[in-house]
Design an enzyme around this catalytic site. Structure first.
Site, short mmCIF file in Angstrom:
data_model
loop_
_atom_site.label_atom_id
_atom_site.label_comp_id
_atom_site.label_asym_id
_atom_site.label_seq_id
_atom_site.Cartn_x
_atom_site.Cartn_y
_atom_site.Cartn_z
N TYR A 296 23.97 3.15 86.86
CA TYR A 296 24.50 3.80 88.34
C TYR A 296 24.06 5.42 88.43
O TYR A 296 24.37 6.07 89.29
CB TYR A 296 25.85 4.00 88.33
CG TYR A 296 26.74 2.56 88.14
CD1 TYR A 296 26.04 1.27 88.95
CD2 TYR A 296 27.43 2.01 87.33
CE1 TYR A 296 26.26 0.01 88.77
CE2 TYR A 296 27.97 0.93 87.22
CZ TYR A 296 27.58 -0.17 88.02
OH TYR A 296 28.09 -1.60 87.60
N ARG B 119 13.47 -0.44 91.49
CA ARG B 119 14.82 -1.09 92.09
C ARG B 119 15.24 -0.42 93.48
O ARG B 119 14.55 0.55 93.83
CB ARG B 119 15.72 -0.64 90.86
CG ARG B 119 17.17 -0.88 91.30
CD ARG B 119 18.27 -0.56 90.01
NE ARG B 119 19.52 -1.12 90.47
CZ ARG B 119 20.70 -0.64 89.88
NH1 ARG B 119 20.70 0.51 89.47
NH2 ARG B 119 21.67 -1.29 90.27
N HIS B 120 16.05 -1.17 94.02
CA HIS B 120 16.58 -0.60 95.27
C HIS B 120 17.22 0.62 95.15
O HIS B 120 17.58 1.16 93.98
CB HIS B 120 17.66 -1.44 96.04
CG HIS B 120 18.61 -1.70 95.16
ND1 HIS B 120 19.91 -0.80 94.87
CD2 HIS B 120 18.88 -2.91 94.45
CE1 HIS B 120 20.57 -1.63 94.10
NE2 HIS B 120 20.03 -2.88 93.64
N ARG C 140 19.69 -4.89 100.71
CA ARG C 140 19.73 -3.42 100.17
C ARG C 140 18.20 -3.22 99.68
O ARG C 140 17.60 -2.17 99.52
CB ARG C 140 20.57 -3.16 99.03
CG ARG C 140 20.60 -3.90 98.13
CD ARG C 140 21.81 -3.46 96.90
NE ARG C 140 21.86 -4.36 95.73
CZ ARG C 140 22.87 -5.16 95.44
NH1 ARG C 140 23.59 -5.47 96.65
NH2 ARG C 140 22.77 -5.91 94.55
N ASP D 283 17.78 -4.37 89.16
CA ASP D 283 17.64 -3.78 87.91
C ASP D 283 17.83 -4.94 86.67
O ASP D 283 16.89 -4.74 85.91
CB ASP D 283 19.09 -2.78 87.41
CG ASP D 283 20.52 -3.55 87.92
OD1 ASP D 283 20.38 -4.76 88.49
OD2 ASP D 283 21.57 -2.85 87.59
#
Ligand SMILES: *[C@@H]1O[C@H](CO)[C@@H](O)[C@H](O)[C@H]1NC(C)=O
Ligand SMILES: *[C@@H]1O[C@H](CO)[C@@H](O)[C@H](O)[C@H]1NC(C)=O
Ligand SMILES: *[C@@H]1O[C@H](CO)[C@@H](O)[C@H](O)[C@H]1NC(C)=O
Ligand SMILES: *[C@@H]1O[C@H](CO)[C@@H](O)[C@H](O)[C@H]1NC(C)=O
Ligand SMILES: *[C@@H]1O[C@H](CO)[C@@H](O)[C@H](O)[C@H]1NC(C)=O
Ligand SMILES: *[C@@H]1O[C@H](CO)[C@@H](O)[C@H](O)[C@H]1NC(C)=O
Length: 514
Positions: free
Chosen positions: A96, A124-125, A208, A406
């Site tokens: 995160y 990754r987004h 996303r 991820d």
């Protein structure tokens, strides 16, 4: 000067400047000096007022949308360095954390006398809201605290009126901007290729991820437009979306391997490593939190949720203003949380899971095809319909960009073997990422994390015209373990491909149905 007198019928007012020809040379000099000083004073006053006005505007902007907490007057997120504000906390939020440039022992710059011939990004987004399931958990937790807390300790008062305002699953504005920055960074790093070739872009089709890919292409095209050396047309880049629907083959989203997906043996590995570690580090922190929230009695799992609310509220602010949840914990406690998240990724999806790296085999076989310009050879997660067509899997491009999640990137890094050769993470004691081969969830799969695979041809130095390959994970050069890397972290293309034997042989795909 008659027109001046006509404006003032009562006679010339004293403060009107005298016409110079009515003054003596001495008077003129005194007058000019006086005027000069007056103008200087006016200038200083004007500058002062301007500075105050700018500061005022900045302050208004700074307090906007941050619950009155003044935002630091600095730019937190830049294309190259990523998120740098409150780094002693924000770089310790596991997956995160917002992307930040990870320290690299090997200089990440393109070595001198080398010419790039290929670059692939796997990204990754960007930052998102919590997943739906997590959002529901957080709402319950906040309600429980507000219903049961007999009082709020110092620093905990905001919890009394805190309203959970996060959405679920979608990219945040902060996350969109991260992806725009990422596209800018990629263009600028690979400008020598990007000014003349068009990248081929794919995205796993969850919203996303697709929006992340779009924002990346926006940043990429912004850099292209600014590049006067390029004659390429400025067109939106097409994005090939690959379905995440159950049962479909998608190298950017796991889901096919039965044994891995159905829970039990394989999913327990990550959960149990995390549970072991949670029991060691959480109790003392929880005792302090519970003493500040008498009546609530948080469990160790609740503590993780409470900590999660720091990164999620921070990336919900467009500029990454630190949430008050972050201040409930010390720098040291954030490191422990970071390690807890690292264990989850490592044992859940990465090298620590017996079937983790197998999930990344399909993508690595596609990478080999792109690096060598030969058709894909794979019998795991690739879709032959897509990969056999030059429309959906061209082999003649120099730039490729793929967008994913991820967990999938963890499997791919496992299949690439970049964290081989180090002891598995210890689930009792925290290890620094440097001692884990450069692995931590924050260093590896942060929001908007990016893996670069680049090829170069060098003259004078190593290679003598042979193509060399190297891998960077968020700006950190990681030496492959299955081929002999040089001081720049590079292997010859042939040896690199040879070293990817695990992937070429299909990993442990057979065990998916064992
Ligand atoms: C990101 O992409 C979406 C979808 O195209 C767009 O609506 C949004 O404005 C973009 N965000 C930024 C910051 O450009
Ligand atoms: C493979 O891709 C094609 C084209 O997108 C799609 O129609 C098909 O359903 C996919 N098959 C699998 C098994 O994923
Ligand atoms: C650490 O985690 C691994 C993987 O879950 C497990 O095999 C091992 O037993 C764990 N060790 C301890 C002490 O819990
Ligand atoms: C708090 O909860 C634990 C179980 O999670 C329980 O063992 C303990 O007695 C509770 N403490 C208080 C003060 O209620
Ligand atoms: C992080 O560093 C800053 C500046 O060095 C310091 O003021 C702050 O207290 C640190 N944060 C924590 C949680 O220790
Ligand atoms: C999808 O993957 C399965 C299992 O790995 C494979 O048998 C099948 O041929 C693949 N389908 C396509 C269209 O590539």
């Amino acid at each position: 000067m008659d027109w001046i007198r006509s404006l003032f019928p009562g006679g010339r007012p004293e403060y009107t400047s005298l016409p110079e020809d009515e003054l003596s040379a001495g008077q003129r000099r005194v007058f000019r000096e006086h005027e000069h000083k007056r103008k200087l004073r006016l200038l200083i006053v004007a500058m002062f007022v301007t500075i105050l006005a700018i500061l005022g505007l900045l302050f208004i902007q700074a307090t906007d949308g941050s619950n009155g907490r003044p935002r630091r007057l600095r730019k937190c997120d830049t294309p190259d360095l990523g998120f740098q504000c409150d780094a002693n906390i924000s770089h310790s939020w596991g997956q995160y954390s917002p992307y930040f440039a990870v320290p690299s022992e090997i200089d990440p710059a393109i070595p001198q006398d080398c010419e790039l011939t290929f670059a692939q990004v796997l990204s990754r987004h960007g930052a998102r809201d919590p997943t739906l399931g997590k959002s529901v958990q957080y709402i319950y937790l906040v309600n429980r605290i507000q219903e049961n807390a007999e009082r709020y300790g110092s620093g905990f008062e905001f919890l009394k009126t805190y309203k959970f305002g996060l959405g679920a699953d979608q990219l945040t504005l902060f996350g969109e901007r991260q992806m725009v920055n990422s596209g800018l960074q990629f263009y600028n790093r690979y400008q020598s290729l990007a000014s003349k070739s068009v990248p081929f872009v794919r995205a796993s089709d969850q919203n996303r991820v697709v929006v992340s890919a779009k924002n990346w292409t926006q940043g990429y095209n912004t850099a292209l437009k600014k590049d006067e050396s390029s004659n390429l047309p400025h067109k939106p880049l097409p994005i090939l979306e690959i379905s995440e629907a159950k049962g479909l083959n998608n190298t950017l989203s796991h889901g096919l391997c039965d044994a891995f997906e159905k829970g039990g043996k394989y999913s327990e590995v990550g959960d149990s490593a995390q549970a072991t570690y949670l029991a060691t580090f959480a109790p003392p922190i929880n005792a302090r939190i519970n003493a500040n929230l008498p009546g609530v009695n948080l469990t160790n799992e609740d503590l993780i949720s409470l900590m999660d609310l720091c990164p999620f509220n921070t990336v919900a602010s467009p500029t990454g203003v630190l949430s008050p949840f972050c201040d409930l914990f010390t720098e040291e406690e954030w490191k422990l949380y970071d390690y807890y998240e690292s264990l989850g990724k490592y044992y859940g999806y990465g090298p620590g899971n017996p079937l983790g790296p197998t999930q990344g085999v399909g993508w690595v076989n596609e990478l080999i095809a792109r690096l060598t310009r030969r058709p894909v050879e794979d019998h795991t997660t690739t879709n032959s319909t897509l990969d056999e067509s030059p429309e959906t899997f061209p082999l003649d491009r120099e730039l490729y960009a793929d967008f994913s999640h991820d967990n999938d990137m963890m499997g791919i890094l496992g299949a690439l073997g970049v964290y081989n050769g180090v002891k598995p993470l210890n689930n009792n004691t925290r290890q620094e990422p440097e001692d884990a081969g450069g692995f931590s969830a924050a260093w590896t799969v942060a929001f908007a994390a990016r893996i670069y695979v680049e090829k170069m041809v060098c003259r004078g130095t190593k290679g003598n015209g042979e193509e060399l390959v190297r891998i960077l994970v968020n700006g950190r050069v990681v030496k492959p373990h299955n081929c002999e890397a040089d001081d720049f972290g590079r292997c010859n293309l042939d040896q690199f491909v040879e070293g990817l034997e695990f992937a070429r042989k299909g990993g442990k795909w057979g065990e998916c149905w064992a």
